[in-house]
Write an enzyme that holds these catalytic residues in place. Structure first.
Site, PDB file in Angstrom:
ATOM      1  N   LYS A  91       3.317  -3.676   1.190  1.00 36.12           N
ATOM      2  CA  LYS A  91       4.131  -3.454   2.390  1.00 36.12           C
ATOM      3  C   LYS A  91       3.982  -4.560   3.437  1.00 36.12           C
ATOM      4  CE  LYS A  91       5.049   1.462   2.279  1.00 36.12           C
ATOM      5  NZ  LYS A  91       4.234   1.960   1.148  1.00 36.12           N
ATOM      6  N   GLU A 113       9.141   3.896  11.869  1.00 34.62           N
ATOM      7  CA  GLU A 113       8.677   5.254  11.622  1.00 34.62           C
ATOM      8  C   GLU A 113       7.804   5.215  10.375  1.00 34.62           C
ATOM      9  OE1 GLU A 113      12.017   4.752  10.685  1.00 34.62           O
ATOM     10  OE2 GLU A 113      11.805   5.134   8.532  1.00 34.62           O
ATOM     11  N   SER A 379       1.003  -1.812  -7.122  1.00 34.18           N
ATOM     12  CA  SER A 379       1.492  -1.967  -5.751  1.00 34.18           C
ATOM     13  C   SER A 379       0.431  -1.812  -4.674  1.00 34.18           C
ATOM     14  CB  SER A 379       2.630  -0.969  -5.495  1.00 34.18           C
ATOM     15  OG  SER A 379       2.203   0.357  -5.755  1.00 34.18           O
TER      16      SER A 379
HETATM   17  C1  LIG Z   1       4.703   2.802   0.159  1.00 37.70           C
HETATM   18  C2  LIG Z   1       4.122   2.538  -1.185  1.00 37.70           C
HETATM   19  C3  LIG Z   1       4.912   2.637  -2.355  1.00 37.70           C
HETATM   20  C4  LIG Z   1       6.342   3.119  -2.352  1.00 37.70           C
HETATM   21  O1  LIG Z   1       7.231   2.307  -1.675  1.00 37.70           O
HETATM   22  P1  LIG Z   1       8.307   1.393  -2.446  1.00 37.70           P
HETATM   23  O2  LIG Z   1       9.219   0.962  -1.366  1.00 37.70           O
HETATM   24  O3  LIG Z   1       8.949   2.221  -3.486  1.00 37.70           O
HETATM   25  O4  LIG Z   1       7.556   0.254  -3.036  1.00 37.70           O
HETATM   26  C5  LIG Z   1       4.336   2.300  -3.567  1.00 37.70           C
HETATM   27  N1  LIG Z   1       3.037   1.922  -3.658  1.00 37.70           N
HETATM   28  C6  LIG Z   1       2.252   1.827  -2.564  1.00 37.70           C
HETATM   29  C7  LIG Z   1       0.838   1.412  -2.726  1.00 37.70           C
HETATM   30  C8  LIG Z   1       2.762   2.129  -1.287  1.00 37.70           C
HETATM   31  O5  LIG Z   1       1.980   2.047  -0.216  1.00 37.70           O
END
Ligand SMILES: *Cc1c(COP(=O)(O)O)cnc(C)c1O
Length: 402
Positions: A91, A113, A379
Site C-alpha cells: 500500500k 478513509e 502482498s
Molecule cells: C489492503 C491489503 C490487500 C488488499 O488490497 P488490494 O487493493 O486488493 O491489493 C492485500 N494484501 C495486503 C497485505 C493488504 O494490506
C-alpha cells in the site's frame, strides 16, 4: 483478437469503470483526470518517486525462489516480497505516489478513509514524511477493532475522525471523507487505497503499483533467463496488488493471471467476499463494476477473516479481465487461507499477511507442470494478523504438518 487492456479516454475498461459522481465533485475529479498522467510521466516526478521507493520503501523488493514450497508443489515458485516494504505491504507504493502528485497539484491537506487501518497507516506515514496535514476517517466500530493501527496513525501525527453514522464501518467513513472533500476542494487531496473509485483513480493506482511487475520482469530475466513466468497469482480485495502484479504482463497472453478472492466461510454461506463469483454489475464508489448486492440492488455486507479483503466491490479492471477471460479468478475460504499461513511459515520461515495467504492457498487448486515458473505476489507481512493467528493456534492443532 487484440484487446485493449488499459483504461480508455473516458475511464472505462470495456463497460466497467467510469466516473459516477455527484455534480458537486466534478471539479475535484476533473482536475486529477486532466493532470495525473502528465505529472506522473514528468522527469521530476519520476526521479523523486523512484528515489523514495528505493531508499525509503526499500525497493526493489526481492523475488525469492521458495525451494521448499516449490518441492511441495513440484514446480518452481517465486515469491515477490512486498511484505518487506516499509510499513509491511504494497500500500505504501500508492500512498507515496499520490502524495507526490498532490503536492504538485498544490494541495496542503490529505484525507483518506480506512477500514482495517492499513491504508490509513500507509497514508499517515507518507504524510509524516512529506509534512502534510493528514485526516483519516474511520468507522467508530473499526476504531475499536483496529486499536493498534489507530495508535500507529495517531503516533504518525495524523488525526483520526470517527464516523458515527450507519453501521459505523468503512462505508460510513467513505461518506464522511467525501463530505470533507466536497467542502475543501482547493486545499485537499483524497487518497483512495486501491484500484477502485471514479476514474482516474483505478488507473492511477494501478500505475503506482505497476512497479511490482516491472521489477518482476528484470528479476525473472536474471534468475531464470526469461521475463515472463507461466503464472502470476495475487489476492484481490479492491485489487491493487493484483493490478500491479499483472500490469506489465497484460499483453503477454502466455502468462496466466490468477486473482484470488476471499470466499470467507464459503460462497453459499452469506459470509463471503467473493465479489466476482456471487456479484453482479452495478455502481459502487463512483464506478461501474461487479458488486455484491441483493435482489433490490442493495449492497450486501461482505465477510472475510481477512480485513483487507472484505470489500463488497472490486476494481473495474478486474471485472473486465474476468469477463474477457484474460485473468482467472478463484476463491479461497478462511480455513484454506489459515492453513496456507501455517504452511508458508513452517516451510519457508516467512509469516504472510492473511490477505496474501489467500494467493498462497490457490497453489493447491492449480495443476502445475514441473517446468512451470510461478510467481506469487506476497502482498504483506503477517505481524498485523498475529492476534488472529494466536486465536487460531489456540483452537487448532498447530503441530508441524510434515
Ligand atoms: C489492503 C491489503 C490487500 C488488499 O488490497 P488490494 O487493493 O486488493 O491489493 C492485500 N494484501 C495486503 C497485505 C493488504 O494490506
Amino acid at each position: 483478437m487484440i484487446h485493449q487492456y488499459n483504461v480508455n479516454e473516458q475511464g472505462y475498461y470495456g463497460e466497467y469503470g467510469g466516473a459516477y459522481i455527484p455534480e458537486i465533485l466534478f471539479n475535484n475529479v476533473e482536475q486529477l483526470k486532466n493532470n495525473y498522467l502528465q505529472i506522473m510521466e514528468s522527469d521530476s516526478f519520476k526521479k523523486e518517486f523512484d528515489e523514495l521507493l528505493k531508499n525509503y520503501v526499500g525497493r526493489p523488493t526481492p523475488l525469492y525462489h521458495a525451494k521448499n514450497l516449490s518441492a511441495q508443489f513440484n514446480t518452481n515458485i517465486f515469491l515477490k516480497r512486498e511484505d518487506l516494504n516499509h510499513t509491511g505491504a504494497h500500500k505504501i507504493n500508492n500512498a507515496l505516489g499520490q502524495i507526490l502528485l498532490a503536492k504538485r497539484l498544490g494541495k496542503k491537506r490529505i484525507i483518506a478513509e480506512t477500514g482495517a487501518g492499513q491504508h490509513g497507516v500507509a497514508t499517515a506515514t507518507a504524510c509524516a514524511l512529506m509534512n502534510l496535514e493528514c485526516i483519516i476517517y474511520m468507522g467508530e466500530v473499526d476504531i475499536e477493532r483496529q486499536a493498534p493501527n489507530v495508535a500507529r496513525i495517531k503516533l504518525l501525527g495524523a488525526t483520526v475522525v470517527p464516523a458515527l453514522s450507519g453501521s459505523k464501518t468503512l462505508k460510513d467513513a467513505t461518506n464522511e471523507a467525501i463530505r470533507d472533500w466536497i467542502n475543501n476542494t482547493d486545499t485537499t487531496h483524497y487518497i483512495i487505497g486501491s484500484v477502485v473509485g471514479p476514474h482516474p483513480y483505478p488507473d492511477m493506482v494501478a500505475r503506482f503499483q505497476s512497479v511490482i511487475s516491472h521489477e518482476m520482469k528484470s528479476q525473472l530475466l536474471q534468475q531464470v533467463g526469461k521475463e515472463n513466468p507461466d503464472y502470476v497469482i495475487a489476492c484481490v480485495g479492491g485489487g491493487s496488488n493484483a493490478a500491479g502484479a499483472f500490469y506489465h504482463y497484460l499483453n503477454n497472453e502466455e502468462v496466466q493471471l490468477i486473482g484470488v478472492e476471499a470466499s470467507g466461510k464459503g460462497i453459499d454461506t452469506g459470509h463471503t467476499a467473493a465479489t466476482l463469483t456471487i456479484g453482479k454489475p452495478g455502481i459502487i464508489h463512483g464506478s461501474k463494476t461487479y458488486l455484491m448486492q441483493n435482489d433490490d440492488g442493495q449492497i450486501t455486507e461482505p465477510y472475510s477473516i481477512s480485513a483487507g479483503l472484505d470489500y463488497p466491490g472490486i476494481g473495474p479492471i478486474h471485472s473486465f479481465l474476468h469477463d474477457i477471460k484474460r485473468a482467472n479468478y478463484m476463491h479461497v475460504t478462511d480455513a484454506e487461507a489459515m492453513a496456507a499461513v501455517v504452511n508458508l511459515t513452517q516451510k519457508e520461515g516467512i509469516i504472510p499477511a492473511l490477505e496474501s495467504a489467500h494467493a498462497l492457498a490457490a497453489l493447491h487448486k492449480i495443476h502445475f507442470k514441473s517446468t512451470d515458473t510461478v510467481v506469487v505476489n506476497l502482498s504483506g507481512r503477517g505481524d498485523k494478523d498475529l492476534t488472529t493467528y494466536i486465536n487460531y493456534l489456540n483452537e487448532n492443532d498447530y503441530a508441524k504438518q510434515n
